[in-house]
Design an enzyme around this catalytic site. Structure first.
Site, short mmCIF file in Angstrom:
data_model
loop_
_atom_site.label_atom_id
_atom_site.label_comp_id
_atom_site.label_asym_id
_atom_site.label_seq_id
_atom_site.Cartn_x
_atom_site.Cartn_y
_atom_site.Cartn_z
N ASP A 68 -5.82 -3.54 -2.59
CA ASP A 68 -4.79 -3.21 -1.61
C ASP A 68 -4.12 -4.46 -1.03
O ASP A 68 -4.78 -5.36 -0.53
CB ASP A 68 -5.45 -2.42 -0.47
CG ASP A 68 -4.46 -1.69 0.41
OD1 ASP A 68 -3.39 -2.27 0.69
OD2 ASP A 68 -4.75 -0.56 0.82
N SER A 121 0.83 -1.19 0.00
CA SER A 121 0.00 0.00 0.00
C SER A 121 0.88 1.26 0.00
O SER A 121 1.74 1.41 -0.85
CB SER A 121 -0.94 -0.04 1.20
OG SER A 121 -2.02 0.85 1.05
#
Length: 298
Positions: free
Chosen positions: A186, A38
């Site tokens: 993600d 991320s």
């Protein structure tokens, strides 16, 4: 001293990494291989491309993160737009602006694909929710019939930053099964802090010292989730998903190689940060890294 580094996810909390990297540079540490999830993947990519902590601060500080809220259907009333995007596109914002910004920065250093980096020097974690598995880029790309060397670094980072329901998932065409798409989101969904990633699968150890930079307190200091309603439950479920897997890898042995930077009162998606909040996070990262390196033996 050459070390490998791992940067956790945490959205805008990643400003803390600027201070952490600055202190590591001051102590003469050289990052040989870097992994991230991320927001941590953004920092990892920038570092491996050759940017310094000062460069990264300048880029992040001059950035208007509100521009990342690139919605579709601008002609539809705002409230309806949100529901349309969420239902049909599976995300409030496209994420294209984020990828464009990352690509432009990396191109300043001549980095477009993984072939422009040293072999195995950068690893980025994403989540394939179609196949129900964690994917490490570029290592796992051949499973999709894709050439790792020709894959865009900016696209990989954008995938890892695709917070579910906030950004639209990225469709990755799986050439190994007739171009059927996999939806990628993600990486924090399955491993927000991949401290395990540089472990040698054959020997079971590590080639060189590994330092992890975690945007959370130590496991015993983590606050208990308070669940009173459905919204609290969703938040608690998501936080459990992003932390429980990695917690198993943060044993006492691993913990001694991790810089814990407990950023409180800031959400990952608080894009309207003040200069004061940014500076406080940077100073916290610098302070915690300095404390860590004072006693760390490598």
């Amino acid at each position: 001293m050459k070390v490998d580094a791992v940067f956790a996810g945490g959205g805008v909390k990643a400003f803390s990494f600027v201070g952490a990297i600055e202190e590591a540079e001051r102590r003469g540490l050289l990052f040989e291989r870097i992994a991230g999830t991320s927001a941590g993947s953004i920092v990892a990519a920038f570092l491996m491309a050759g940017f310094s902590s000062k460069d990264i601060f300048t880029m992040l500080n001059s950035l208007d993160v509100a521009t990342f809220r690139d919605e579709r259907f601008g002609f539809i009333p705002f409230k309806l737009t949100k529901w349309v995007n969420l239902y049909f596109r599976m995300g409030l914002y496209k994420g294209d602006k984020l990828e464009e910004w990352i690509r432009e920065r990396l191109e300043q250093k001549g980095v477009r694909t993984f072939n422009d980096l040293a072999p195995s020097s950068l690893r980025i974690v994403v989540s394939d929710v179609t196949r129900g598995q964690m994917v490490v880029i570029p290592d796992d790309l051949p499973k999709y019939g894709l050439d790792p060397n020709r894959f865009s670094v900016a696209t990989a980072v954008r995938m890892s930053c695709s917070i579910p329901y906030f950004f639209e998932p990225v469709k990755l065409k799986n050439q190994a099964v007739g171009n059927k798409p996999s939806y990628i989101v993600d990486g924090g969904l399955l491993s927000n802090f991949p401290i395990w990633i540089f472990k040698d699968g054959v020997r079971g150890g590590y080639r060189r010292p590994v330092i992890g930079f975690q945007l959370a307190p130590k496991e015993g200091e983590r606050p208990v989730n308070q669940v009173h309603n459905a919204f609290d439950l969703y938040k608690a479920i998501f936080e459990t998903m992003t932390h429980a897997h990695d917690a198993r890898h943060i044993s006492q042995d691993h913990a001694r190689n991790i810089v814990f930077i407990p950023v409180e009162h800031i959400k990952a998606t608080d894009f309207d940060l003040t200069d004061d909040e940014k500076q406080k996070m940077i100073l916290l990262g610098k302070e915690k890294t300095a404390q860590f390196l004072t006693s760390w033996s490598g």
